[in-house]
Every structure is written in structure tokens, then in C-alpha cells.
Design an enzyme around this catalytic site. Structure first.
Site: not given
Length: 181
Positions: A61-63, A92
Site C-alpha cells: 500500500h501507499c497513500k 491508506l
């Protein structure tokens, strides 16, 4: 090869069954806000990582999910072909929106990228105001900032980011062993 997406809720269920959650954002982003239990493996350090030994599912995952999707082929190459791997759809932000836990440490500095954006925006705004109200010579400030941003985009070197790394509020994060300097 691309990695399939998974909803935050389904990702949470997989984590409960022993999957590994990997946050591909940079260390400064992960330090301020993270999904509890996520391991930080910044894209900038991906080439040094050994993910081939993992046999349980891996969730990246990332933002917002965009960075992870854009780098899915790079991530997939690092994995054992038999390893199940997913990308959290929406990252996120979607995780938080789904009501799942997020740990925030407000004692950590704001991400460096946002500090650069605030600094550059402030200099352009103040320089323009001073150019309009005091002297046209102050228009050199927004021109200088614009040239710096163009240089950063073309070369990947951002002088403002280098200066901000040395700011008192960032010293601990960027001077720790193993961190960017």
C-alpha cells in the site's frame, strides 16, 4: 505483470490470517501516519529488498494507491511467483475511509514533500505580494522558486528538500543511521 487490487476490508481479513502488509512510502511518510503492523519498504530501497522468501500473501500500500499501482510490475518482480500479492485499492486513504485503524504520530514532522510544497508556495506568494506592493525586484523570488522546481522535476535534485532535511524539526528523522541524508 500487474498485481490485483484488494479492498481495505478484504486486506484486513487477510492480515488477520497472517499476510504481510508492506508500506512502500518513504520513511518520513510512514513515520507520521501508518497502518498498525505495516512494514516500511520504501520504493527507493526496493532494489535492496529480498521478498522472494515470503510464502504468505503480501499486501502493498501507499497513500492513495496510485504509487503502488504505478510500481506494481517492479514489486511483482521481487516476489516468488508462487506468492500471492495484492495492492490495497485506494491505499491508506481508503483504509482510513473504511474505518480501519490508522496510527498517527503528530510528533513526527510533516512529510518532506509537503514541507517543500508549503515552503515553495509561501515564497511564491510572499515574493509576488512584495513585487506588487514594494518593488518589482521582489518578482525575482517567485522566478527563482519556479526555476528550482523545474530543476527538481528534470533532475530529481531538490535543493529546498536538502535544506529542509537539515531543519531542526527534521534532524532526528534524516540523521538517524540508515536514513537519507
Amino acid at each position: 505483470m500487474s498485481l490485483p487490487t484488494i479492498t481495505p476490508t478484504d486486506a484486513g481479513r487477510l492480515l488477520d490470517k497472517g499476510a504481510t502488509l508492506i508500506d512502500i512510502r518513504e520513511a518520513d511518510e510512514h513515520a507520521r501516519e501508518k497502518i498498525p503492523g505495516a512494514r516500511n519498504l520504501p520504493l527507493s530501497k526496493l532494489d535492496d529488498a529480498d521478498l522472494a522468501a515470503h510464502h504468505k500473501p503480501i499486501i502493498f500500500h501507499c497513500k492513495s494507491g496510485a504509487r503502488t499501482q504505478a510500481n506494481a510490475p517492479r514489486l511483482a518482480v521481487k516476489l516468488d511467483p508462487a506468492c500471492e500479492a495484492f495492492v490495497v485499492d485506494g491505499g491508506l486513504d481508503a483504509w482510513r475511509k473504511a474505518g480501519l485503524p490508522v496510527a498517527t504520530d503528530r510528533r513526527q514532522p510533516i512529510e518532506l514533500q509537503r514541507q517543500v510544497q508549503m515552503g515553495a508556495g509561501s515564497l511564491v506568494f510572499v515574493g509576488t505580494l512584495l513585487g506588487l506592493l514594494v518593488s518589482p525586484w521582489f518578482f525575482a523570488v517567485p522566478a527563482f522558486v519556479g526555476a528550482g522546481l523545474i530543476t527538481a522535476g528534470l533532475t530529481g535534485f531538490c535543493g529546498m528538500a536538502r535544506m529542509l532535511m537539515r531543519a531542526p524539526w527534521n534532524r532526528q528523522l534524516y540523521s538517524a543511521p540508515g536514513r537519507a541524508a
